[in-house]
Structures are given as structure tokens and as C-alpha cells.
Design a protein around this motif. Structure first.
Motif, PDB file in Angstrom:
ATOM      1  N   ASN A  10      55.280  21.322 100.058  1.00 51.51           N
ATOM      2  CA  ASN A  10      56.325  21.312 101.071  1.00 51.51           C
ATOM      3  C   ASN A  10      56.476  19.866 101.549  1.00 51.51           C
ATOM      4  N   HIS A  12      58.212  18.645 103.806  1.00 47.51           N
ATOM      5  CA  HIS A  12      58.304  18.483 105.265  1.00 47.51           C
ATOM      6  C   HIS A  12      56.935  18.427 105.925  1.00 47.51           C
ATOM      7  N   VAL A  40      63.021  12.473 103.535  1.00 48.21           N
ATOM      8  CA  VAL A  40      62.788  13.753 104.201  1.00 48.21           C
ATOM      9  C   VAL A  40      62.667  13.591 105.706  1.00 48.21           C
ATOM     10  N   GLY A  44      66.664  13.047 106.961  1.00 47.30           N
ATOM     11  CA  GLY A  44      66.922  14.488 107.037  1.00 47.30           C
ATOM     12  C   GLY A  44      67.512  15.051 105.763  1.00 47.30           C
ATOM     13  N   CYS A  45      67.192  14.446 104.654  1.00 47.51           N
ATOM     14  CA  CYS A  45      67.702  14.868 103.351  1.00 47.51           C
ATOM     15  C   CYS A  45      67.406  16.357 103.125  1.00 47.51           C
ATOM     16  N   THR A  46      68.404  17.099 102.667  1.00 48.04           N
ATOM     17  CA  THR A  46      68.226  18.535 102.453  1.00 48.04           C
ATOM     18  C   THR A  46      68.245  18.930 100.979  1.00 48.04           C
ATOM     19  N   SER A  47      68.408  17.958 100.089  1.00 49.37           N
ATOM     20  CA  SER A  47      68.426  18.249  98.656  1.00 49.37           C
ATOM     21  C   SER A  47      67.730  17.124  97.896  1.00 49.37           C
ATOM     22  N   ASP A  50      69.841  14.549  96.263  1.00 49.90           N
ATOM     23  CA  ASP A  50      70.434  13.479  97.072  1.00 49.90           C
ATOM     24  C   ASP A  50      69.552  12.238  97.175  1.00 49.90           C
ATOM     25  N   SER A  67      59.153  21.491  97.452  1.00 49.40           N
ATOM     26  CA  SER A  67      60.298  22.100  98.126  1.00 49.40           C
ATOM     27  C   SER A  67      60.559  21.347  99.422  1.00 49.40           C
ATOM     28  N   LEU A  68      61.774  21.453  99.878  1.00 49.41           N
ATOM     29  CA  LEU A  68      62.141  20.928 101.184  1.00 49.41           C
ATOM     30  C   LEU A  68      62.098  22.112 102.130  1.00 49.41           C
ATOM     31  N   THR A  70      62.282  24.942 104.485  1.00 42.56           N
ATOM     32  CA  THR A  70      62.966  25.031 105.768  1.00 42.56           C
ATOM     33  C   THR A  70      62.458  26.247 106.514  1.00 42.56           C
ATOM     34  N   LYS A  72      62.887  29.656 108.364  1.00 39.32           N
ATOM     35  CA  LYS A  72      63.824  30.779 108.290  1.00 39.32           C
ATOM     36  C   LYS A  72      63.576  31.681 109.481  1.00 39.32           C
TER      37      LYS A  72
END
Length: 86
Positions: A10, A12, A40, A44-47, A50, A67-68, A70, A72
Motif C-alpha cells: 500500500n 499510502h 503519493v 495526491g496522485c491517484t493512478s 500518472d 496499490s494506492l 484508498t 472505503k
């Protein structure tokens, strides 16, 4: 990336020094961890796609083994007065 690193990372939550060790074990220079960490944590990169200043091979390795992650929403309760608890 070697097949022994099949644990999903992860991006993050992994500490920067651990990310450096993982990427080093995959054959990448230490500075790549700083680039990933910056994407990250600072932008705040989400992909992973990118992260354009990373080599395509590293982006592919990250897509396979990281993985980034998130957060849920697991549960939302709404009281009679409209207050939401999550």
C-alpha cells in the motif's frame, strides 16, 4: 520485480525507508522511492499511470505489486435528526 515480492504494497501507508528497500530489491535505484513517495504523499496522485517520470517498467511493477489503497466507506448510519456516522 521478483516473484518473491508478491505481497501487495500500500503506497499510502508504507514508510519511505521500507519502500526504498522494496524498490532496491527489485533492482531500482534508491531515489525512485523518493519519486513514488512524492507522487503519493505530496501531489495526491491517484493512478500509478500518472507517475510519468518513472520508467514504464517500474510503473508496471508497481501496478502488479502495489496499490494506492484508498479508504472505503464500510458503514454509514443516519439518525432521525439527519446526523451521519461513518
Amino acid at each position: 520485480a521478483s516473484t518473491e515480492n508478491q505481497k501487495i504494497i500500500n503506497l499510502h501507508t508504507i514508510p519511505k525507508d521500507e519502500l526504498e528497500e522494496v524498490l532496491k530489491s527489485w533492482g531500482y535505484p534508491k531515489f525512485r522511492a523518493s519519486q513514488v513517495y512524492s507522487f503519493v504523499r505530496e501531489t495526491g496522485c491517484t493512478s500509478i499511470d500518472d507517475m510519468h517520470n518513472l520508467p514504464a517498467k517500474l510503473r508496471n511493477d508497481l501496478k502488479e505489486y502495489a496499490s494506492l489503497g484508498t479508504l472505503k466507506l464500510d458503514l454509514e448510519m443516519i439518525s432521525k435528526d439527519g446526523t451521519k456516522k461513518r
